[in-house]
Scaffold this motif. Sequence first.
Motif, PDB file in Angstrom:
ATOM      1  N   UNK A  49      62.475  30.614  89.916  1.00 16.37           N
ATOM      2  CA  UNK A  49      62.846  30.735  91.329  1.00 16.37           C
ATOM      3  C   UNK A  49      64.308  31.162  91.438  1.00 16.37           C
ATOM      4  N   UNK A  50      64.772  31.517  92.645  1.00 17.98           N
ATOM      5  CA  UNK A  50      66.206  31.627  92.915  1.00 17.98           C
ATOM      6  C   UNK A  50      66.689  30.236  93.287  1.00 17.98           C
ATOM      7  N   UNK A  51      67.619  29.733  92.506  1.00 20.96           N
ATOM      8  CA  UNK A  51      68.011  28.335  92.554  1.00 20.96           C
ATOM      9  C   UNK A  51      69.397  28.201  93.199  1.00 20.96           C
ATOM     10  N   UNK A  52      69.434  27.732  94.450  1.00 15.79           N
ATOM     11  CA  UNK A  52      70.704  27.578  95.183  1.00 15.79           C
ATOM     12  C   UNK A  52      71.184  26.128  95.150  1.00 15.79           C
ATOM     13  N   UNK A  53      70.754  25.376  94.141  1.00 12.57           N
ATOM     14  CA  UNK A  53      71.182  23.983  93.993  1.00 12.57           C
ATOM     15  C   UNK A  53      72.696  23.882  93.820  1.00 12.57           C
ATOM     16  N   UNK A 104      82.394  40.172  92.010  1.00  9.24           N
ATOM     17  CA  UNK A 104      80.972  39.945  92.278  1.00  9.24           C
ATOM     18  C   UNK A 104      80.801  38.759  93.234  1.00  9.24           C
ATOM     19  N   UNK A 105      81.531  37.679  92.970  1.00 11.17           N
ATOM     20  CA  UNK A 105      81.409  36.490  93.817  1.00 11.17           C
ATOM     21  C   UNK A 105      81.802  36.786  95.275  1.00 11.17           C
ATOM     22  N   UNK A 106      82.860  37.590  95.454  1.00  9.52           N
ATOM     23  CA  UNK A 106      83.274  37.958  96.824  1.00  9.52           C
ATOM     24  C   UNK A 106      82.184  38.763  97.531  1.00  9.52           C
ATOM     25  N   UNK A 107      81.599  39.685  96.763  1.00 12.87           N
ATOM     26  CA  UNK A 107      80.555  40.528  97.338  1.00 12.87           C
ATOM     27  C   UNK A 107      79.352  39.662  97.745  1.00 12.87           C
ATOM     28  N   UNK A 108      78.981  38.730  96.852  1.00 16.85           N
ATOM     29  CA  UNK A 108      77.835  37.851  97.125  1.00 16.85           C
ATOM     30  C   UNK A 108      78.082  37.036  98.401  1.00 16.85           C
ATOM     31  N   UNK A 109      79.250  36.380  98.470  1.00 19.83           N
ATOM     32  CA  UNK A 109      79.549  35.516  99.617  1.00 19.83           C
ATOM     33  C   UNK A 109      79.619  36.341 100.902  1.00 19.83           C
ATOM     34  N   UNK A 110      80.170  37.545 100.811  1.00 22.58           N
ATOM     35  CA  UNK A 110      80.340  38.387 102.011  1.00 22.58           C
ATOM     36  C   UNK A 110      78.986  38.715 102.645  1.00 22.58           C
ATOM     37  N   UNK A 111      77.990  38.932 101.819  1.00 22.89           N
ATOM     38  CA  UNK A 111      76.658  39.228 102.359  1.00 22.89           C
ATOM     39  C   UNK A 111      76.187  38.109 103.288  1.00 22.89           C
ATOM     40  N   UNK A 155      76.226  29.330  95.485  1.00 24.37           N
ATOM     41  CA  UNK A 155      76.085  30.646  94.847  1.00 24.37           C
ATOM     42  C   UNK A 155      77.151  30.786  93.761  1.00 24.37           C
ATOM     43  N   UNK A 156      76.996  29.958  92.737  1.00 20.55           N
ATOM     44  CA  UNK A 156      77.955  29.960  91.630  1.00 20.55           C
ATOM     45  C   UNK A 156      77.825  31.241  90.806  1.00 20.55           C
ATOM     46  N   UNK A 203      73.191  38.875  92.360  1.00 19.71           N
ATOM     47  CA  UNK A 203      73.160  39.642  93.611  1.00 19.71           C
ATOM     48  C   UNK A 203      71.727  39.759  94.124  1.00 19.71           C
ATOM     49  N   UNK A 204      70.777  39.874  93.215  1.00 20.91           N
ATOM     50  CA  UNK A 204      69.361  39.955  93.638  1.00 20.91           C
ATOM     51  C   UNK A 204      68.960  38.677  94.363  1.00 20.91           C
ATOM     52  N   UNK A 205      69.442  37.536  93.861  1.00 20.11           N
ATOM     53  CA  UNK A 205      69.136  36.261  94.505  1.00 20.11           C
ATOM     54  C   UNK A 205      69.686  36.228  95.928  1.00 20.11           C
ATOM     55  N   UNK A 206      70.928  36.670  96.071  1.00 19.80           N
ATOM     56  CA  UNK A 206      71.550  36.692  97.402  1.00 19.80           C
ATOM     57  C   UNK A 206      70.772  37.630  98.319  1.00 19.80           C
ATOM     58  N   UNK A 207      70.420  38.787  97.778  1.00 19.03           N
ATOM     59  CA  UNK A 207      69.691  39.767  98.585  1.00 19.03           C
ATOM     60  C   UNK A 207      68.351  39.180  99.050  1.00 19.03           C
ATOM     61  N   UNK A 208      67.670  38.474  98.138  1.00 20.93           N
ATOM     62  CA  UNK A 208      66.391  37.852  98.504  1.00 20.93           C
ATOM     63  C   UNK A 208      66.599  36.820  99.609  1.00 20.93           C
ATOM     64  N   UNK A 209      67.705  36.060  99.512  1.00 26.86           N
ATOM     65  CA  UNK A 209      67.996  35.056 100.534  1.00 26.86           C
ATOM     66  C   UNK A 209      68.297  35.720 101.882  1.00 26.86           C
TER      67      UNK A 209
END
Lengths: 361, 361
Positions: A5-9, A267-274, A337-338, A343-349
């Motif tokens: 799964x995509x794990x946001x724990x 990468x982390x900035x890009x993920x959070x920005x989404x 989102x450690x 990025x795929x996980x973030x996109x799915x979310x």
Amino acid sequence: MSKRIYNFNPGPAALPLSVLEEIQATFLDFAGTGMSITEVSHRSKPFDAIINDAVTRVKRLLGIGDDFKVLFVQGGASMQFAMVPMNLLPDGKSADYVNTGTWSTKAIKETKILGKTVNVAASSEDRNFAYIPKELSLDPNAAYVHITSNNTIKGTQWADFPDTKGVPIVSDMSSDILSRPLDMSKFGLIYAGAQKNIGPAGVCMVIVKNDLLEKANTGLPSMLAYKTYADSNSLYNTPPCFTIYAIDLVLKWLEETIGGLEKMDAVNREKAALLYDLFDASSFYNGTADADSRSLMNVTFRLPSEDLEKRFVEEATKNDLGGLKGHRSVGGCRASIYNAMSMEGIQALVDFMKEFERTNG
Amino acid sequence: MSKRIYNFNPGPAALPLSVLEEIQATFLDFAGTGMSITEVSHRSKPFDAIINDAVTRVKRLLGIGDDFKVLFVQGGASMQFAMVPMNLLPDGKSADYVNTGTWSTKAIKETKILGKTVNVAASSEDRNFAYIPKELSLDPNAAYVHITSNNTIKGTQWADFPDTKGVPIVSDMSSDILSRPLDMSKFGLIYAGAQKNIGPAGVCMVIVKNDLLEKANTGLPSMLAYKTYADSNSLYNTPPCFTIYAIDLVLKWLEETIGGLEKMDAVNREKAALLYDLFDASSFYNGTADADSRSLMNVTFRLPSEDLEKRFVEEATKNDLGGLKGHRSVGGCRASIYNAMSMEGIQALVDFMKEFERTNG
Ligand SMILES: Cc1ncc(COP(=O)(O)O)c(C=O)c1O
Ligand SMILES: Cc1ncc(COP(=O)(O)O)c(C=O)c1O
Ligand SMILES: [Mg+2]
Ligand SMILES: [Mg+2]
Ligand SMILES: [Mg+2]
Ligand SMILES: [Mg+2]
């Protein structure tokens, strides 16, 4: 094929798949030893190679030299709430603590249990810790200034660290260690429970400057003195070998697959920005932290009602998006989102969130 | 196929192959969660099931009820050297310690570091700890009597536990926990680093009687108070989840494959006898412990010269018999034959030893 799964724990948290696959592949026979990594002696060459590699990688990632020691200590970050003042706060001195949430509050509490003097240099409790304080009333004679760099529960993060006029910063970096470059000259000690950004639960990484070690308090039980770990390369007694091995693999991934902390930060900035962009464009999702204090690691948000939040978490779980419930003490939702969250996980979310708003908004 | 050796390491030590295989098979997707056991939240149902199962199995194996708590504490047995007196030795009282080797000596040292009063009730230091003392000068007012049930380095073990006239025994059982049945009514607390008989390194199991917990010292840092662990089922902070999972599998193996502690004890006695009988029949191999104090877990022995001992360990290693070197502080040879060491492993060692004596004797 294993289901994944995509794990946001919030922690224990997702680890890089390639790391898990390497642990799995070598689990019965580590490096040709004919033993599992769980069976190898901590006094052996193969384990020495692991712990030394981990220390070297941490130093290289953070750009630090022999003026720092990298230690592996058991007991989690919670043990450090006590070990920091035991070791670094001498009788007759006080330490400055900035209170930015649940974990800072606990760090303060443990210091007081020891009968030591705490000066709360600032607090954001007035607005449920939704921001990082800008004004600090620092004591120039403080032994150290304690800061929680990222507030896992409240979803806030220090974007920059304050100028403490030479007083060393001690920072709980449990939830953002090695997620971005650091100017290590400001820090006397940083510590981090492994289970968010760097490995499985079961060890706390402590990075401490030699000059603090040298003047540390004496007379402590061996296992509670940083010196014991520094003098033995964390091998005074049996360390959590498996966890340190897994951490070493995560560090290798961070250096060799990601390419270091600048790249990881980007990468982390890009993920959070989404996610934050989505909040800002929507009246359905609203972030809980002030815009200038938003965490790149723990993205906390609310939906229009608790009912909707409950349904959101349930439906997300059905869609293989796990761990999105906010901490029981604050409610709402949280996406952790450690480093290892792709990025795929973030996109799915994000896709799921848009669809959920469309059908429930 | 993975290469597997016979692993006689003193700890971390061999684990049952079936346990390792189960960890490996489920490593990317634990119990259908879509997460590795290293990624699962400690506040989740699947992890609750694991820790509760482990506690239940320990209680069933030892035949104890709700008058005891089973705790998982980080820091290894070495942390217990300090936590025991911190929690259980009140000011104005003293504790009896029996000194039977390196680990007892360290337990005494840490108690003294805390400024507490130790009465050494007996010691076998006069003959390099080659025996378990028979006469103890116990203080009827002692808070507890501390005993190292098995001396990993010296190769001695308490065959029976003394009558302490109601004073609770506290025992370091790091190297023989769950290797034999125990009359738990004698004990106030037992502790054991996991990495010998029950799992990978990274957790210490503490089994403590409620009445001792209730009168324990207060005012301790949260992570150093047994009460914190007892009140939270060891989930006050993030526990070493992977290690606890592995322990649960070992406990399952002990109950379901071996059939409990009586059976385990019988196997362990048979295994040790094969080696001790060899020593007694040979002038080439000689045990270092007095016959009535011999350990069933750590079999220590000497060869006619240090040169031969060196060659013995080297040739054994080449024959996939690992970990036979004695502890650096005593020299000689040592075969650690914990629960997970199979009869086949012992037989392979005995065959090798006979052949080595034939060609070098
Ligand atoms: C910032 C921070 N500090 C401390 C802790 C406590 O860590 P541990 O469970 O390792 O004691 C956590 C756990 O979530 C955390 O997020
Ligand atoms: C009897 C005994 N006590 C204590 C210890 C120390 O254990 P740890 O390394 O878990 O601190 C050992 C380790 O070998 C041991 O054998
Ligand atoms: Mg917080
Ligand atoms: Mg909004
Ligand atoms: Mg010993
Ligand atoms: Mg003999």
